[in-house]
Design a protein around this motif. Structure first.
Motif, mmCIF file in Angstrom:
data_model
loop_
_atom_site.group_PDB
_atom_site.id
_atom_site.type_symbol
_atom_site.label_atom_id
_atom_site.label_comp_id
_atom_site.label_asym_id
_atom_site.label_seq_id
_atom_site.Cartn_x
_atom_site.Cartn_y
_atom_site.Cartn_z
ATOM 1 N N SER A 1 0.998 -1.213 -0.147
ATOM 2 C CA SER A 1 0.039 -0.125 0.116
ATOM 3 C C SER A 1 1.013 1.379 -0.034
ATOM 4 N N LEU A 2 0.388 2.268 -0.672
ATOM 5 C CA LEU A 2 1.031 3.472 -0.678
ATOM 6 C C LEU A 2 1.026 4.412 0.663
ATOM 7 N N GLU A 3 0.103 3.754 1.618
ATOM 8 C CA GLU A 3 -0.002 4.382 2.702
ATOM 9 C C GLU A 3 1.282 4.654 3.669
ATOM 10 N N GLY B 1 7.797 -0.395 -8.110
ATOM 11 C CA GLY B 1 7.619 1.063 -7.819
ATOM 12 C C GLY B 1 6.445 1.747 -8.611
ATOM 13 N N LYS B 2 5.887 0.738 -9.618
ATOM 14 C CA LYS B 2 4.740 1.395 -10.551
ATOM 15 C C LYS B 2 3.420 1.562 -9.770
ATOM 16 N N CYS C 1 9.226 1.975 -22.182
ATOM 17 C CA CYS C 1 9.196 0.561 -22.139
ATOM 18 C C CYS C 1 9.488 0.051 -20.800
ATOM 19 N N MET C 2 10.285 0.399 -20.068
ATOM 20 C CA MET C 2 10.565 0.026 -18.483
ATOM 21 C C MET C 2 9.263 0.413 -17.721
ATOM 22 N N LYS C 3 8.799 1.319 -18.007
ATOM 23 C CA LYS C 3 7.481 1.781 -16.997
ATOM 24 C C LYS C 3 6.314 1.083 -17.466
ATOM 25 N N LEU D 1 14.131 0.946 -13.622
ATOM 26 C CA LEU D 1 15.423 0.544 -13.905
ATOM 27 C C LEU D 1 15.983 -0.883 -13.556
ATOM 28 N N ALA D 2 14.942 -1.777 -12.959
ATOM 29 C CA ALA D 2 15.200 -3.355 -12.977
ATOM 30 C C ALA D 2 15.643 -3.718 -14.249
#
Ligand code: COA
Length: 268
Positions: A4-6, A107-108, A196-198, A204-205
Motif C-alpha cells: 500500500s502507498l499509505e 515502484g509502479k 518501455c521500462m515503465k 531501472l530493474a
C-alpha cells in the motif's frame, strides 16, 4: 506483492503553505474514457496546479511533498499528483481525494484493486512522467502503459552515460550522427527506453543496455523476454527542448493528446 502507498500519519499543518478549505466536491461530469486499445495523454503544466491541490493528496503524498528541499520541486510534485487525482477521479466519477493506489514491486503506482472493482465505469491504467514544469499522464482502459518525458540536457550524453545505457548497435548509430544532433537523438532514445521500462512496471530493474530500441525509430514493436507480448513503442510530440515516448503492452490504437484547459475551467 504490491504494497500500500499509505505511510505513517503526519501531524496536521506540517506544511505551512497548505491551504485550508473544504475538500473538493465529487465531480459530476465524467471524462470520456479512452476506447479499448486507445490511449489519452494529458499534458500538465506543473506551475499551474488545480484548485485545492494539497487537499486532494493523501498522507503519503503529503509526506513526500515534505521531503523536497526546494519549494519549486515540492510545488511541482503537488501539482502533478493533484492533477493525476483530478483527472483519474473525473474518469471514474470519484472524489479525487478518495482514490487509493498501490505500488508494484518495482515502484509502479496503479489504482488499487478495490478502486478498480468499485468503479462503475471499469478499470483504468495510467502512467505519469514529469520533467521540469511539464508532466505527461497517459491513460488507457485495458493495457499496461508507460510514458516518459525528458528535458534535453546540453552536453549529454557523455561517454559514461552513453555506454551505460545504450546497446553496442545504438552506440555505433549515435557516433555516426553529427555532433549537433546527438543530444536530441539520445534523449529521444532514452525516453523510448524508459517508456518501455515503465509500461512493464520494471523501471531501472530492466537493464537499459539489454533493451534495444535503436536511435531514430518513430514507432516499433519491442520483444522482451520479460513480457509474453510485444511492446508497442512510439515517440510522442512535445514542446521544443523535450523528448517524449509512449509504450503499451500488446499494442495501442489511437493516441490522443489532451489538455487540462477545459477541465481546469470546470474546476474553477
Ligand atoms: C521509474 C523510473 C524509470 C522513471 O524515472 P524518471 O524518468 O526519473 O521519472 P518520470 O518522471 O518519468 O516517472 C516518475 C513516475 O513514474 C511512476 N513510476 C515510478 N516507478 C515506476 C515503475 N517502476 N514503473 C512505471 N512507473 C513508475 C510514478 O508515477 C512516478 O511519479 P512520482 O514519483 O511523482 O510518483 C525510475 O526508476 C528511474 O530511476 N529512472 C532513472 C532516471 C535516470 O537515471 N536518468 C538518467 C538517464 S538520462
Amino acid at each position: 506483492m504490491p504494497s500500500s502507498l499509505e505511510l505513517p500519519q503526519l501531524e496536521q499543518n506540517t506544511l505551512p503553505h497548505i491551504q485550508s478549505g473544504a475538500p473538493p466536491a465529487l465531480q459530476t461530469q465524467a471524462l470520456a474514457r479512452p476506447l479499448p486499445r486507445d490511449v489519452q495523454v494529458w499534458e500538465l503544466h506543473l506551475d499551474q496546479p488545480p484548485p485545492n491541490a494539497m487537499q486532494v493528496l493523501d498522507r503519503s503524498e503529503h509526506a513526500r511533498a515534505l521531503r523536497f528541499v526546494h519549494d519549486l520541486h515540492r510545488n511541482r510534485y503537488i501539482a502533478a499528483h493533484a492533477w493525476l487525482r483530478r483527472i483519474l477521479g473525473s474518469y471514474l466519477q470519484r472524489a479525487p481525494q478518495d482514490l487509493q493506489f498501490v505500488i508494484g514491486p518495482y515502484g509502479k503506482p496503479e489504482l488499487s484493486q478495490s478502486e478498480q472493482a468499485s468503479a462503475e465505469t471499469g478499470p483504468l491504467h495510467f502512467n505519469l512522467s514529469h520533467s521540469n514544469d511539464i508532466a505527461l499522464l497517459a491513460v488507457s482502459t485495458d493495457m499496461a502503459i508507460g510514458v516518459d518525458i525528458e528535458a534535453l540536457r546540453p552536453g549529454l550524453p557523455d561517454a559514461t552515460l552513453a555506454t551505460g545505457v545504450l546497446t553496442a548497435a545504438e552506440l555505433a548509430e549515435l557516433e555516426q550522427l553529427p555532433a549537433g544532433q546527438r543530444t536530441a537523438v539520445f534523449f529521444a532514445c532514452w525516453a523510448r527506453k524508459e517508456a518501455c521500462m515503465k509500461a512493464l512496471g520494471l523501471g531501472l530493474a530492466l537493464e537499459p543496455r539489454r533493451l534495444h530500441v535503436g536511435m531514430t525509430v518513430q514507432r516499433q514493436q519491442v520483444h522482451l523476454q520479460q513480457s509474453h507480448v510485444p511492446l508497442d513503442l512510439a515517440r510522442l510530440p512535445c514542446r521544443d527542448g523535450y523528448a517524449a515516448a509512449l509504450a503499451g503492452v500488446g499494442g495501442f490504437g489511437r493516441v490522443t493528446l489532451q489538455s487540462v484547459g477545459e477541465l481546469s475551467r470546470r474546476l474553477n
